[in-house]
Design an enzyme around this catalytic site. Structure first.
Site, mmCIF file in Angstrom:
data_model
loop_
_atom_site.group_PDB
_atom_site.id
_atom_site.type_symbol
_atom_site.label_atom_id
_atom_site.label_comp_id
_atom_site.label_asym_id
_atom_site.label_seq_id
_atom_site.Cartn_x
_atom_site.Cartn_y
_atom_site.Cartn_z
ATOM 1 N N PRO A 124 0.813 -1.221 0.000
ATOM 2 C CA PRO A 124 0.000 0.000 0.000
ATOM 3 C C PRO A 124 0.849 1.276 0.000
ATOM 4 C CG PRO A 124 -0.903 -1.591 1.547
ATOM 5 C CD PRO A 124 0.427 -2.124 1.112
ATOM 6 N N TYR A 125 1.944 1.262 0.756
ATOM 7 C CA TYR A 125 2.844 2.423 0.793
ATOM 8 C C TYR A 125 3.476 2.645 -0.573
ATOM 9 C CZ TYR A 125 7.100 5.066 1.825
ATOM 10 O OH TYR A 125 8.116 5.992 1.808
#
Length: 209
Positions: A124-125
């Protein structure tokens, strides 16, 4: 004119501020809480209180470039990743454009170009960084994107590589990132460039040209 440092109280942000200030670069450190001011004021660095999830437009007044080294941190969830690493970056890019800043320097990540290749918990990052980088490339502002490998707390050597083929592994110390960022912030002729960054054997100034 000043360089606005977004994420100044982070691990890379503080080191960058100390190096850049020592090199004579006028700074404005953007921090979230007044209790974070003392570290910067002791070193003679100007601060501004602003929040990536709140009001921050006043932070850009009187600055001519911005450095984005903010992050939601490893102990938050995907919600904060979206609000800080993605939407926070997008808001800052838009504000920099509207304020007619000369450059925007983004600290991204090596694996941001292929988020699915990252460890699952980091995807996600990396996806947020992928989208923020793409937004910056399309924005109406000259930019530099710095893409460090896996961060460590090793003592900075000021020796780096911009290619995994010439690096011992995919790591880079936070201190070396800060030195590289300080070099980029002071080299105003570098525009619309992107650099991978790893620990290596080349002087920062020689590697980032």
């Amino acid at each position: 004119m000043k360089t606005l440092v977004i994420g100044a109280n982070g691990q890379i942000g503080r080191q960058f501020c100390e190096i850049a200030h020592r090199n004579g670069l006028p700074l404005r450190a953007m921090i979230r809480h007044p209790n974070q001011q003392s570290w910067f004021h002791e070193r003679g660095i100007e601060t501004v209180i602003a929040d990536l999830e709140g009001d921050l437009h006043q932070a850009f007044n009187g600055c001519d470039q911005a450095v984005f080294t903010a992050g939601s941190g490893p102990h938050t969830g995907p919600d904060k990743t979206l609000l800080v690493d993605l939407y926070g970056a997008i808001r800052c890019i838009d504000l920099a454009v509207n304020a007619s800043l000369e450059r925007f320097l983004m600290v991204s990540a090596l694996r941001a170009s292929d988020p699915l290749s990252a460890p699952e918990k980091l995807r996600p990052y990396m996806a947020a960084k992928f989208a923020a980088d793409a937004y910056l490339r399309a924005a109406r502002i000259p930019h530099v994107i710095l893409k460090p490998g896996r961060l460590t707390d090793e003592t900075p050597t000021r020796l780096v590589s911009t290619s995994l083929a010439h690096a011992p592994d995919n790591t880079v110390s936070r201190g070396n990132v800060a030195y590289a960022l300080a070099h980029l912030a002071q080299t105003r002729t570098l525009k619309n460039r992107e650099f991978d960054l790893l620990d290596g054997e080349s002087n920062v100034a020689m590697a980032l040209v």
